[in-house]
Structures are given as structure tokens and as C-alpha cells.
Design a protein around this motif. Structure first.
Motif, mmCIF file in Angstrom:
data_model
loop_
_atom_site.group_PDB
_atom_site.id
_atom_site.type_symbol
_atom_site.label_atom_id
_atom_site.label_comp_id
_atom_site.label_asym_id
_atom_site.label_seq_id
_atom_site.Cartn_x
_atom_site.Cartn_y
_atom_site.Cartn_z
ATOM 1 N N GLN A 6 -18.196 -0.704 2.781
ATOM 2 C CA GLN A 6 -18.521 -0.896 4.184
ATOM 3 C C GLN A 6 -17.976 -2.218 4.716
ATOM 4 O OE1 GLN A 6 -22.762 -0.662 4.073
ATOM 5 N NE2 GLN A 6 -22.799 1.569 4.261
ATOM 6 N N THR A 7 -17.793 -3.190 3.854
ATOM 7 C CA THR A 7 -17.351 -4.507 4.310
ATOM 8 C C THR A 7 -15.837 -4.613 4.418
ATOM 9 O OG1 THR A 7 -17.311 -5.397 2.065
ATOM 10 C CG2 THR A 7 -19.367 -5.628 3.303
ATOM 11 N N ARG A 8 -15.127 -3.702 3.804
ATOM 12 C CA ARG A 8 -13.663 -3.745 3.866
ATOM 13 C C ARG A 8 -13.170 -3.173 5.189
ATOM 14 N NH1 ARG A 8 -12.901 -0.921 -1.740
ATOM 15 N NH2 ARG A 8 -13.642 -2.565 -3.078
ATOM 16 N N ALA A 9 -12.106 -3.781 5.696
ATOM 17 C CA ALA A 9 -11.488 -3.235 6.907
ATOM 18 C C ALA A 9 -10.748 -1.958 6.523
ATOM 19 C CB ALA A 9 -10.512 -4.256 7.481
ATOM 20 N N PRO A 10 -10.759 -0.983 7.388
ATOM 21 C CA PRO A 10 -10.042 0.258 7.063
ATOM 22 C C PRO A 10 -8.538 -0.007 6.956
ATOM 23 C CG PRO A 10 -10.856 0.290 9.319
ATOM 24 C CD PRO A 10 -11.385 -0.955 8.675
ATOM 25 N N ARG A 11 -7.905 0.665 6.021
ATOM 26 C CA ARG A 11 -6.460 0.483 5.841
ATOM 27 C C ARG A 11 -5.717 1.301 6.888
ATOM 28 N NH1 ARG A 11 -4.541 0.383 -0.289
ATOM 29 N NH2 ARG A 11 -4.767 -1.843 -0.417
ATOM 30 N N ASP A 12 -4.677 0.716 7.423
ATOM 31 C CA ASP A 12 -3.863 1.486 8.346
ATOM 32 C C ASP A 12 -2.680 2.101 7.596
ATOM 33 O OD1 ASP A 12 -2.082 -0.572 7.948
ATOM 34 O OD2 ASP A 12 -2.264 -1.404 9.955
ATOM 35 N N GLU A 13 -1.870 2.883 8.292
ATOM 36 C CA GLU A 13 -0.759 3.588 7.653
ATOM 37 C C GLU A 13 0.251 2.620 7.036
ATOM 38 O OE1 GLU A 13 -0.404 6.911 7.173
ATOM 39 O OE2 GLU A 13 -2.448 7.006 7.936
ATOM 40 N N ALA A 17 1.504 2.662 3.203
ATOM 41 C CA ALA A 17 2.922 2.794 2.871
ATOM 42 C C ALA A 17 3.358 1.639 1.981
ATOM 43 C CB ALA A 17 3.763 2.849 4.142
ATOM 44 N N ASP A 18 2.904 0.429 2.308
ATOM 45 C CA ASP A 18 3.237 -0.732 1.475
ATOM 46 C C ASP A 18 2.677 -0.568 0.067
ATOM 47 O OD1 ASP A 18 4.558 -1.914 3.591
ATOM 48 O OD2 ASP A 18 2.915 -3.295 4.083
ATOM 49 N N SER A 19 1.455 -0.077 -0.033
ATOM 50 C CA SER A 19 0.835 0.135 -1.344
ATOM 51 C C SER A 19 1.601 1.175 -2.141
ATOM 52 C CB SER A 19 -0.616 0.590 -1.185
ATOM 53 O OG SER A 19 -1.389 -0.442 -0.611
ATOM 54 N N GLU A 20 2.015 2.248 -1.493
ATOM 55 C CA GLU A 20 2.783 3.286 -2.180
ATOM 56 C C GLU A 20 4.121 2.735 -2.654
ATOM 57 O OE1 GLU A 20 2.937 6.523 0.549
ATOM 58 O OE2 GLU A 20 0.854 7.094 0.168
ATOM 59 N N GLU A 21 4.779 1.939 -1.820
ATOM 60 C CA GLU A 21 6.060 1.333 -2.217
ATOM 61 C C GLU A 21 5.845 0.356 -3.368
ATOM 62 O OE1 GLU A 21 9.882 0.540 -2.796
ATOM 63 O OE2 GLU A 21 9.105 2.135 -1.513
#
Length: 64
Positions: A6-13, A17-21
Motif C-alpha cells: 500500500q505504501t509503494r507508488a504504483p508502477r507506470d508502463e 518496460a525499464d524493468s523488463e529491459e
């Protein structure tokens, strides 16, 4: 107690994409590392076999 999710900001696209790369790059690096380790192990095995062959040849020559 507050749930960490709940405290983490939601990840955007872009973050996804950066995480996948990053994961693909990590996979490439790990693959290269495994290939290098295998290459070095093969060289070490070849050197060991040559050394063993030399020792056996010397012992055989001494006994002849």
C-alpha cells in the motif's frame, strides 16, 4: 501496521518496460558469464588431460 504494498507508488508502463529491459540485460550478462565459465572449465580439463598424459608417458618410459 501498514502493508508495504500500500505504501509503494504504483508502477507506470515506463517503469515496467525499464524493468523488463533490465531483466533481459541481466539474462544476457548471465548467459555470457555461463559461457565463459564453461570455456574456462573446458580449457582446464584439456590442460589436466595433457598433464596426466605426460606423466603416464614418463612413467611408462621409465619402466621400459
Amino acid at each position: 501496521m501498514i502493508d508495504q504494498a500500500q505504501t509503494r507508488a504504483p508502477r507506470d508502463e515506463t517503469d515496467l518496460a525499464d524493468s523488463e529491459e533490465d531483466l533481459r540485460e541481466l539474462d544476457r550478462v548471465m548467459t555470457r558469464a555461463r559461457e565463459e565459465i564453461a570455456r574456462k572449465a573446458k580449457l582446464r580439463d584439456e590442460r589436466f588431460r595433457r598433464m596426466l598424459h605426460e606423466i603416464i608417458s614418463r612413467v611408462a618410459a621409465e619402466k621400459a
